[in-house]
Design a protein around this motif. Structure first.
Motif, PDB file in Angstrom:
ATOM      1  N   UNK A  92       0.777  -1.233   0.000  1.00  0.00           N
ATOM      2  CA  UNK A  92       0.000   0.000   0.000  1.00  0.00           C
ATOM      3  C   UNK A  92       0.805   1.276   0.000  1.00  0.00           C
ATOM      4  N   UNK A  93       2.116   1.189  -0.192  1.00  0.00           N
ATOM      5  CA  UNK A  93       2.942   2.396  -0.269  1.00  0.00           C
ATOM      6  C   UNK A  93       2.845   3.014  -1.660  1.00  0.00           C
ATOM      7  N   UNK A  94       2.630   4.318  -1.720  1.00  0.00           N
ATOM      8  CA  UNK A  94       2.620   5.015  -2.999  1.00  0.00           C
ATOM      9  C   UNK A  94       4.057   5.151  -3.482  1.00  0.00           C
ATOM     10  N   UNK A  95       4.359   4.575  -4.640  1.00  0.00           N
ATOM     11  CA  UNK A  95       5.762   4.495  -5.070  1.00  0.00           C
ATOM     12  C   UNK A  95       6.091   5.398  -6.262  1.00  0.00           C
ATOM     13  N   UNK A  96       5.089   6.033  -6.878  1.00  0.00           N
ATOM     14  CA  UNK A  96       5.361   6.929  -8.000  1.00  0.00           C
ATOM     15  C   UNK A  96       5.271   8.385  -7.551  1.00  0.00           C
ATOM     16  N   UNK A  97       5.822   9.272  -8.389  1.00  0.00           N
ATOM     17  CA  UNK A  97       5.765  10.709  -8.137  1.00  0.00           C
ATOM     18  C   UNK A  97       5.213  11.423  -9.362  1.00  0.00           C
ATOM     19  N   UNK A  98       4.531  12.546  -9.114  1.00  0.00           N
ATOM     20  CA  UNK A  98       3.989  13.390 -10.179  1.00  0.00           C
ATOM     21  C   UNK A  98       4.374  14.831  -9.878  1.00  0.00           C
ATOM     22  N   UNK A  99       4.832  15.560 -10.903  1.00  0.00           N
ATOM     23  CA  UNK A  99       5.317  16.931 -10.735  1.00  0.00           C
ATOM     24  C   UNK A  99       6.409  17.042  -9.653  1.00  0.00           C
ATOM     25  N   UNK A 100       7.409  16.165  -9.630  1.00  0.00           N
ATOM     26  CA  UNK A 100       8.470  16.307  -8.623  1.00  0.00           C
ATOM     27  C   UNK A 100       9.211  17.626  -8.820  1.00  0.00           C
ATOM     28  N   UNK A 101       9.681  18.209  -7.726  1.00  0.00           N
ATOM     29  CA  UNK A 101      10.298  19.533  -7.791  1.00  0.00           C
ATOM     30  C   UNK A 101      11.542  19.551  -8.669  1.00  0.00           C
TER      31      UNK A 101
END
Length: 333
Positions: A89-98
């Motif tokens: 259940x860990x969110x492993x992707x990123x969107x709009x990373x800095x």
């Protein structure tokens, strides 16, 4: 025999028969409930205003972003996966990373898009590019897998019709299929076909030795990430690595110390033949680069056909038997 006694006997007989029938019905219902409870979890897709959630039973697996989204009007994107969850259940992707705000979850994009000598935007950095998802259809939802078939028209404000409206120059047909979790792993397949709608269309990667292009995964980096391939651990480098058809990224993706991994498999019918991997140990994406620095033609009568498989697993790479998984994937047509 008195009439009253006959009536009593008949009444008792009917009562016994009704009791036997009721008992049989209860037993049958119990068997049906037992059979139902022993069935495998049902894979499903649930539509929302912006896309589709993939479910394994009651557990969210990932989200397909159908509509366009942006960050304050910048880096508009659609047609990708985010969020993606691991088996715990860990969110492993990123969107709009800095560090790279154009990165987005699990995606496939190209820097160079040319029709003849005319450039048609840059899908990688989400500039002058539109992924218009014209159709999304659920084609499987059962005890084994859930699958979504999508049709996407690639457009650009730099390529317009007589009314100055963006017109499609490429048709993408992609099937995304997530399998139910079994034996501490989950498989997610991406079958991508790209067909030119105009002559002399070319796609390519960044115009440098790195050649960023194609299928990519913007994954959250654990503090210590180990990259494994066919011959063992590999070290990321600036340019592409020819280390075989699969890569596995292992680390502690959750809050504790539990080790898990995210693997990417490339199908052997890849147009380039030998897969090059651009890997980054921090603050970036992982890229199964194709075609790299030099743009290649996309034909109107013979689409590009790219196939990839994600492997979400618990434990170390060795416990997942990637050689077997790669052989199974390679056996697909």
């Amino acid at each position: 025999m008195h009439l009253s006694r006959i009536i009593r006997l008949v009444t008792w007989s009917l009562a016994i028969l009704l009791l036997m029938a009721a008992t049989t019905t209860v037993r049958a219902d119990r068997k049906r409930l037992l059979r139902r409870s022993s069935r495998r979890p049902h894979m499903s897709l649930v539509a929302s205003q912006d896309g589709y959630w993939f479910y394994d039973g009651n557990t969210r697996v990932m989200f397909y972003q159908r509509t366009e989204k942006s960050l304050e009007g910048k880096w508009p994107r659609s047609n990708y996966i985010h969020p993606l969850y691991d088996l715990d259940g860990n969110e492993v992707t990123e969107d709009f990373p800095k560090d790279h705000p154009h990165h987005r979850g699990i995606y496939w994009a190209w820097h160079q898009i040319f029709a003849g000598q005319q450039r048609l935007g840059d899908a990688w950095v989400a500039s002058d590019f539109i992924a218009d998802v014209v159709q999304a259809k659920i084609i499987q939802a059962d005890g084994e897998a859930a699958a979504l078939r999508i049709e996407v028209h690639w457009k650009s404000p730099l390529w317009t019709d007589k009314d100055k409206q963006p017109r499609p120059f490429l048709k993408e047909t992609t099937v995304i299929r997530t399998h139910r979790a079994v034996d501490n792993r989950r498989l997610i397949d991406f079958d991508i076909q790209l067909q030119a709608l105009v002559p002399d269309l070319h796609l390519g990667g960044s115009e440098n030795a790195k050649g960023y292009s194609g299928f990519s995964a913007r994954i959250k980096h654990p503090e210590e990430t180990v990259f494994n391939a066919e011959q063992g651990p590999v070290q990321p480098q600036t340019t592409g690595l020819a280390v075989g058809p699969w890569i596995d990224m292992v680390g502690a993706y959750g809050k504790g110390d539990a080790i898990s991994g995210i693997g990417i498999l490339c199908h052997p019918k890849h147009p380039h033949g030998k897969q090059l991997w651009i890997l980054r140990s921090k603050s970036s994406m992982q890229n199964a680069a194709y075609p790299g620095q030099h743009a290649q033609p996309v034909l109107m009568n013979k689409p590009w056909h790219l196939k990839y498989r994600l492997v979400l697993h618990r434990g170390e790479t060795a416990a997942t038997n990637f050689s077997h998984l790669q052989a199974e994937f390679s056996a697909q047509p």
